[in-house]
Design an enzyme around this catalytic site. Structure first.
Site, mmCIF file in Angstrom:
data_model
loop_
_atom_site.group_PDB
_atom_site.id
_atom_site.type_symbol
_atom_site.label_atom_id
_atom_site.label_comp_id
_atom_site.label_asym_id
_atom_site.label_seq_id
_atom_site.Cartn_x
_atom_site.Cartn_y
_atom_site.Cartn_z
ATOM 1 N N SER A 106 0.835 -1.216 0.000
ATOM 2 C CA SER A 106 0.000 0.000 0.000
ATOM 3 C C SER A 106 0.866 1.262 0.000
ATOM 4 O O SER A 106 1.936 1.295 0.608
ATOM 5 C CB SER A 106 -0.876 -0.001 1.258
ATOM 6 O OG SER A 106 -1.462 1.271 1.458
ATOM 7 N N TYR A 130 -1.937 5.516 -4.584
ATOM 8 C CA TYR A 130 -2.948 6.561 -4.448
ATOM 9 C C TYR A 130 -2.360 7.815 -5.087
ATOM 10 O O TYR A 130 -1.180 8.131 -4.859
ATOM 11 C CB TYR A 130 -3.256 6.842 -2.971
ATOM 12 C CG TYR A 130 -4.154 5.823 -2.306
ATOM 13 C CD1 TYR A 130 -5.393 5.490 -2.837
ATOM 14 C CD2 TYR A 130 -3.769 5.197 -1.118
ATOM 15 C CE1 TYR A 130 -6.227 4.564 -2.213
ATOM 16 C CE2 TYR A 130 -4.604 4.272 -0.479
ATOM 17 C CZ TYR A 130 -5.832 3.968 -1.040
ATOM 18 O OH TYR A 130 -6.656 3.063 -0.429
ATOM 19 N N THR A 156 -5.485 2.331 -7.331
ATOM 20 C CA THR A 156 -6.781 2.162 -6.654
ATOM 21 C C THR A 156 -7.712 3.286 -7.089
ATOM 22 O O THR A 156 -7.396 4.463 -6.916
ATOM 23 C CB THR A 156 -6.575 2.155 -5.129
ATOM 24 O OG1 THR A 156 -5.771 1.007 -4.818
ATOM 25 C CG2 THR A 156 -7.896 2.060 -4.378
ATOM 26 N N LYS A 233 -7.642 -1.122 -9.593
ATOM 27 C CA LYS A 233 -8.256 -1.875 -8.484
ATOM 28 C C LYS A 233 -9.477 -1.121 -7.984
ATOM 29 O O LYS A 233 -9.384 0.084 -7.691
ATOM 30 C CB LYS A 233 -7.232 -2.023 -7.354
ATOM 31 C CG LYS A 233 -7.793 -2.584 -6.061
ATOM 32 C CD LYS A 233 -6.685 -2.800 -5.048
ATOM 33 C CE LYS A 233 -7.194 -3.386 -3.758
ATOM 34 N NZ LYS A 233 -7.882 -2.404 -2.903
ATOM 35 N N HIS A 257 -13.057 -2.832 -2.148
ATOM 36 C CA HIS A 257 -12.173 -2.286 -1.110
ATOM 37 C C HIS A 257 -12.489 -2.926 0.251
ATOM 38 O O HIS A 257 -12.460 -2.259 1.281
ATOM 39 C CB HIS A 257 -12.343 -0.767 -1.048
ATOM 40 C CG HIS A 257 -11.108 -0.015 -0.629
ATOM 41 N ND1 HIS A 257 -10.391 0.780 -1.477
ATOM 42 C CD2 HIS A 257 -10.470 0.074 0.574
ATOM 43 C CE1 HIS A 257 -9.381 1.343 -0.833
ATOM 44 N NE2 HIS A 257 -9.399 0.915 0.417
HETATM 45 C C1 LIG Z 1 -7.333 -2.414 7.090
HETATM 46 C C2 LIG Z 1 -7.416 -2.304 5.604
HETATM 47 C C3 LIG Z 1 -6.653 -1.350 4.943
HETATM 48 C C4 LIG Z 1 -6.722 -1.246 3.555
HETATM 49 N N1 LIG Z 1 -5.896 -0.366 2.923
HETATM 50 C C5 LIG Z 1 -5.915 -0.303 1.569
HETATM 51 C C6 LIG Z 1 -4.994 0.535 0.881
HETATM 52 O O1 LIG Z 1 -4.167 1.211 1.489
HETATM 53 N N2 LIG Z 1 -5.073 0.572 -0.461
HETATM 54 C C7 LIG Z 1 -5.975 -0.181 -1.178
HETATM 55 O O2 LIG Z 1 -6.017 -0.117 -2.402
HETATM 56 N N3 LIG Z 1 -6.827 -1.012 -0.541
HETATM 57 C C8 LIG Z 1 -6.806 -1.101 0.792
HETATM 58 N N4 LIG Z 1 -7.648 -1.971 1.434
HETATM 59 C C9 LIG Z 1 -8.527 -2.856 0.647
HETATM 60 C C10 LIG Z 1 -7.820 -4.177 0.339
HETATM 61 O O3 LIG Z 1 -6.795 -3.992 -0.598
HETATM 62 C C11 LIG Z 1 -8.771 -5.228 -0.237
HETATM 63 O O4 LIG Z 1 -9.473 -4.666 -1.327
HETATM 64 C C12 LIG Z 1 -9.766 -5.802 0.784
HETATM 65 O O5 LIG Z 1 -9.207 -5.884 2.064
HETATM 66 C C13 LIG Z 1 -10.217 -7.191 0.330
HETATM 67 O O6 LIG Z 1 -11.202 -7.676 1.168
HETATM 68 P P1 LIG Z 1 -10.936 -8.714 2.375
HETATM 69 O O7 LIG Z 1 -10.355 -7.912 3.487
HETATM 70 O O8 LIG Z 1 -12.297 -9.229 2.659
HETATM 71 O O9 LIG Z 1 -9.986 -9.785 1.873
HETATM 72 C C14 LIG Z 1 -7.602 -2.096 2.825
HETATM 73 C C15 LIG Z 1 -8.362 -3.050 3.501
HETATM 74 C C16 LIG Z 1 -8.280 -3.166 4.868
HETATM 75 C C17 LIG Z 1 -9.102 -4.213 5.560
#
Ligand SMILES: Cc1cc2nc3c(=O)[nH]c(=O)nc-3n(C[C@H](O)[C@H](O)[C@H](O)COP(=O)(O)O)c2cc1C
Length: 366
Positions: A106, A130, A156, A233, A257
């Protein structure tokens, strides 16, 4: 007690994480309808297993955007992983490499691009971007990822602003003082997520820094900026998947997300078929959201995804025992996937065909 499934890791992680971090990791947007749906929707799909097809050897290897992988599961980008464990992004990335997976770092990480590259030199890594209002800062991040041997940029597109995660607002979520957004140290003082009286610290940071004017024209800018493949994404509709193709992207990650942006959007697995139908022959279609079982991976592949990612599951592994915890978690998921393949009559990934899954409504008619 042995941890034998993702739910076991999750339960243990709940007992070790402090509330600010646990709520940040587990929460979804709004009333969290889609958060639950991401998992429930997988359970509405039934597997139609085939028998007597020699499954003495199971081969889960695959090839994604020029990378050979041991199996089609990677680690999705999630912010601030040192909140889970001091080994943070480095431990998570090493575990992914040891499991023959891909690790997506990330932008909002607590270890920098360079630190993660040094901690996990042998892992196949992609960088999640981002776009900041300061375009030169954004460009610098792309250059740093290229230099550190990251192999793709994951843009993203579902977060021009951040969703309303109620517990983060109630907790006034912030990073403890010993942690910071490591990619911005020494570049900007803004690498700090601090207390904010009105909302969560992360939401205040995002609205002050992220460029919410972004359009598809900016994807052209990014495609022209780097030779690395661009993956978008956060795609949930065929219309946007077609635009991703038109604007020169190499792949899409069908994702909501982790249900953290807008509540009541479809589960990723529900959105997958229309996207595969629209662009599946031209783009690498991948998925994340709600994957916790080997049979979830199987269903996503049967519906046309080439690869899936886990977000929270890896965080639970990391919270339980750092790098080793993620390795154990990935081991459990891989074994579960192999068993699903064998019991469905599939030796290899290309044996998984679309007629091997059906919606539960097929059987409701009986
Ligand atoms: C705590 C947390 C932080 C996240 N931070 C980002 C991020 O910085 N950038 C991003 O593109 N997606 C982020 N996501 C989304 C994840 O990349 C992903 O799409 C998502 O967690 C998938 O679902 P799951 O947690 O059910 O496996 C985040 C998700 C969580 C749970």
């Amino acid at each position: 007690m042995a941890l034998v499934c993702v739910e076991d890791f999750e339960k243990k992680a709940h007992s070790v994480l402090e509330k600010n971090a646990l709520d940040y990791y587990r929460s979804g947007a709004g009333e969290q309808f889609t958060l639950q749906l991401n998992r429930d929707a997988f359970r509405r799909i039934r597997i139609r297993p085939r028998c007597l097809r020699d499954v003495s050897v199971i081969d889960t290897s695959c090839h994604i955007l020029g990378i050979d992988l041991r199996w089609p599961l990677g680690i999705a980008p999630s912010a601030m992983q040192k909140l889970a464990h001091p080994e943070g992004e480095g431990g998570n990335a090493r575990a992914a490499g040891n499991a023959g997976s891909i690790y997506i770092l990330s932008t909002l990480s607590t270890m920098s691009i360079e630190e993660v590259a040094a901690a996990a030199p042998n892992t196949n890594k992609w960088f999640q971007l981002y776009v900041y209002k300061d375009r030169s800062l954004t460009e610098q991040m792309v250059r740093r990822a290229e230099k550190a041997n990251f192999k793709a940029i994951v843009l993203t597109v579902d977060a021009p602003i951040f969703g309303q995660r109620r517990s983060d607002i109630r907790n006034k979520f912030n990073l403890p003082p010993h942690l910071h957004l490591a990619n911005f140290q020494g570049i900007k003082a803004d690498g700090v997520i601090s207390n904010n009286e009105a909302t969560s610290g992360i939401n205040a940071y995002v609205s002050s820094q992220f460029d919410s004017t972004l359009t598809w024209k900016d994807v052209t800018w990014l495609v022209n900026l780097t030779k690395l493949p661009i993956i978008v994404k956060g795609i949930l509709t065929r219309e946007d998947a077609v635009l991703a193709r038109e604007f020169g992207c190499a792949g899409v990650i069908v994702s909501n997300h982790g249900a953290r942006q807008i509540d009541t959007v479809p589960a990723s697995i529900e959105a997958l078929p229309e996207i595969v139908k629209a662009v599946g022959n031209d783009l690498v279609v991948m998925l994340d959201g709600g994957v916790t079982q080997g049979n979830d991976i199987f269903k996503a592949l049967a519906l046309g995804a080439k690869m899936v990612f886990v977000g929270r599951a890896a965080l639970w592994g990391l919270a339980c025992n750092g790098q080793k915890g993620v390795e154990d978690l990935l081991g459990v998921l891989k074994k579960d996937f192999e068993i699903t393949l064998g019991l469905s009559g599939c030796q290899r990934l290309h044996d998984i065909t679309s007629d091997m899954v059906t919606h539960e409504s097929t059987y409701a008619k009986l």
